[in-house]
Every structure is written in C-alpha cells, then in structure tokens.
Design a protein around this motif. Sequence first.
Motif, mmCIF file in Angstrom:
data_model
loop_
_atom_site.group_PDB
_atom_site.id
_atom_site.type_symbol
_atom_site.label_atom_id
_atom_site.label_comp_id
_atom_site.label_asym_id
_atom_site.label_seq_id
_atom_site.Cartn_x
_atom_site.Cartn_y
_atom_site.Cartn_z
ATOM 1 N N ALA B 40 19.163 57.771 22.945
ATOM 2 C CA ALA B 40 20.415 57.084 23.263
ATOM 3 C C ALA B 40 21.261 57.952 24.187
ATOM 4 N N LYS B 41 21.323 59.234 23.873
ATOM 5 C CA LYS B 41 22.111 60.157 24.678
ATOM 6 C C LYS B 41 21.518 60.274 26.077
ATOM 7 N N ALA B 42 20.200 60.356 26.125
ATOM 8 C CA ALA B 42 19.518 60.468 27.418
ATOM 9 C C ALA B 42 19.817 59.244 28.270
ATOM 10 N N LEU B 43 19.844 58.088 27.623
ATOM 11 C CA LEU B 43 20.112 56.851 28.357
ATOM 12 C C LEU B 43 21.511 56.876 28.960
ATOM 13 N N GLN B 44 22.473 57.260 28.145
ATOM 14 C CA GLN B 44 23.838 57.309 28.639
ATOM 15 C C GLN B 44 23.979 58.305 29.784
ATOM 16 N N GLU B 45 23.374 59.467 29.603
ATOM 17 C CA GLU B 45 23.450 60.479 30.655
ATOM 18 C C GLU B 45 22.839 59.965 31.955
ATOM 19 N N LEU B 46 21.711 59.293 31.823
ATOM 20 C CA LEU B 46 21.046 58.772 33.007
ATOM 21 C C LEU B 46 21.904 57.717 33.700
ATOM 22 N N ARG B 47 22.450 56.806 32.912
ATOM 23 C CA ARG B 47 23.302 55.761 33.487
ATOM 24 C C ARG B 47 24.479 56.372 34.228
ATOM 25 N N ILE B 48 25.113 57.350 33.609
ATOM 26 C CA ILE B 48 26.284 57.966 34.229
ATOM 27 C C ILE B 48 25.888 58.743 35.481
ATOM 28 N N ARG B 49 24.753 59.411 35.412
ATOM 29 C CA ARG B 49 24.273 60.143 36.588
ATOM 30 C C ARG B 49 24.060 59.186 37.755
ATOM 31 N N LEU B 50 23.628 57.948 37.443
ATOM 32 C CA LEU B 50 23.398 56.940 38.486
ATOM 33 C C LEU B 50 24.682 56.221 38.874
ATOM 34 N N LYS B 51 25.785 56.621 38.232
ATOM 35 C CA LYS B 51 27.091 56.012 38.498
ATOM 36 C C LYS B 51 27.083 54.505 38.292
ATOM 37 N N LEU B 52 26.506 54.097 37.198
ATOM 38 C CA LEU B 52 26.494 52.678 36.863
ATOM 39 C C LEU B 52 27.421 52.408 35.690
ATOM 40 N N THR B 53 28.051 51.229 35.693
ATOM 41 C CA THR B 53 28.791 50.812 34.508
ATOM 42 C C THR B 53 27.779 50.201 33.551
ATOM 43 N N GLN B 54 28.192 49.933 32.344
ATOM 44 C CA GLN B 54 27.277 49.322 31.390
ATOM 45 C C GLN B 54 26.867 47.945 31.877
#
Lengths: 105, 105
Positions: B40-54
Amino acid sequence: MQTTKKSKAAKKGWRTGTVQEFLGLTDEEAAYVELRHQLAKALQELRIRLKLTQIDAAKRLKSSQSRVAKMEAADATVSLDLLLRALLALGASPEMLARAMRRCA
Amino acid sequence: MQTTKKSKAAKKGWRTGTVQEFLGLTDEEAAYVELRHQLAKALQELRIRLKLTQIDAAKRLKSSQSRVAKMEAADATVSLDLLLRALLALGASPEMLARAMRRCA
DNA sequence: TGACAATATGTCAGATTCGACATATATTTT
DNA sequence: AAAATATATGTCGAATCTGACATATTGTCA
C-alpha cells in the motif's frame, strides 16, 4: 541456440513471436501473468521441499486438494491473494517472495 | 533509543508489546498484514512520484477514487491481488515489488 | 498388468471483493 | 476564510473467488 530455432520455424512457415504478442496482452497483463506463474512455481517448490502432498498442504492452508492443484497451476480462478497467503502459510520468507518477484524481470 | 521508551512506559504502568501480540495474530497473519501495508505504501509513493491524484490513478487503473484511497490505506476490503495489479498498472517494476517484499522481513 | 496414491479438472453455492456513488473530512489556493 | 481540490469513509448490487465435492488423469509399486 540463438536464432536457430526461430529460423527453422520460419522455413516451415511458422509465425514466431512471444506469447504476449500472440495473445495481445499489455505489458501490465503480461507482468501479472508472469508474477502469478512465478509464485505458483515457488509454492510448488516449497511444498515439495517440505515433503508434503497436496492434501497435506491443503490441511495447513485450510483449503482443499483441488484448490492447491489449481494454485500450483496458476489457474485463472486463483487470485494472487490466495497464492501469497498460501506461501506465507507454508512459511515462505519475505526474502523468498522477493526472489520470486525478481524472477519476473 | 533502545529500551528507554519501553522502561519509561513501564514506570507509568503501561503494558508493552507488539501489535501482533496484542491482537493475537499468528505469524502468518502478521506477515500478511505487513505485506499489505508495504505494498500500500509503495503504491502511494509511486503515485505521488508520478504526480498523479487519486482520481488520475483511478482512471489508469480503471477503478474509482474511493478504491484508490482504500488501496493506499490497506483497507480490509482491498485484496493483495488488487494492490499488485494497481502497482503494475502504474508501471512498478518487479524490482520495486521485490524491494517492498524485503521490507517485510 | 492392476491396484493404489497423487495430482488435475469441472462444477457450484456461498463468501468475498469489485467499481461506483454519496458524502465527509482534510488540504491547498485565492 | 471561503472556494476549490484532494483524500477518506460508508454502502450496495454485481462480479469474482473460494472451499468442497465429484470425477478424470497420471504416476508408482507389487
């Protein structure tokens, strides 16, 4: 063997290519399938290393022999969730799981 | 800080121990929960790194914003299966997954 | 070979998980 | 501090996954 097999196949009129190409899978789908197969294989290897039959394993997993067979075959009705829970239930270490992931690369 | 925190707590009459002990989880269950949290943490980190909103992420995953929020929160209604598919859909490498697994050890 | 154990495959009702929507609660921007 | 954006939480019908059972196939040993 390099291109030998491929060119032989070409001579016989076969089309060549990856399974992924043939089925028209996206990279993501291909990675998912590959991941399932690696985990399935890891599960079978672990079970055999522990000298358990599928029935023995099923008891530990609180499941059935048929489901264990399907897990090891990476059957479409088996989720990654179940595969991972099964591995953990047989005592797979995070390290072991990490190795299986790596194999997908 | 070693035992400092623990002994301070003891002086105040607190019982100490792991979350696992408190909830009475088996090793397997604890590993499963830990695994979910790491992914779950990895997913959030990846999303944020890609500068995407949920919402952006939800589109790529063909899912909904609420489900993405639950994935990142490792909500009980989210399977490992979904977590892994989500990671792959955002382009996580097997290497990245392996690292997340390792963190569970 | 034929009996026996192990594994594989098909099916299904019940359980779980899914996306979607409504809505609540941060967080950021103006 | 109000408006705008982003994230979190609750609920639900539909879709998927699960264990169990029946049965088929494969492998092994006498």
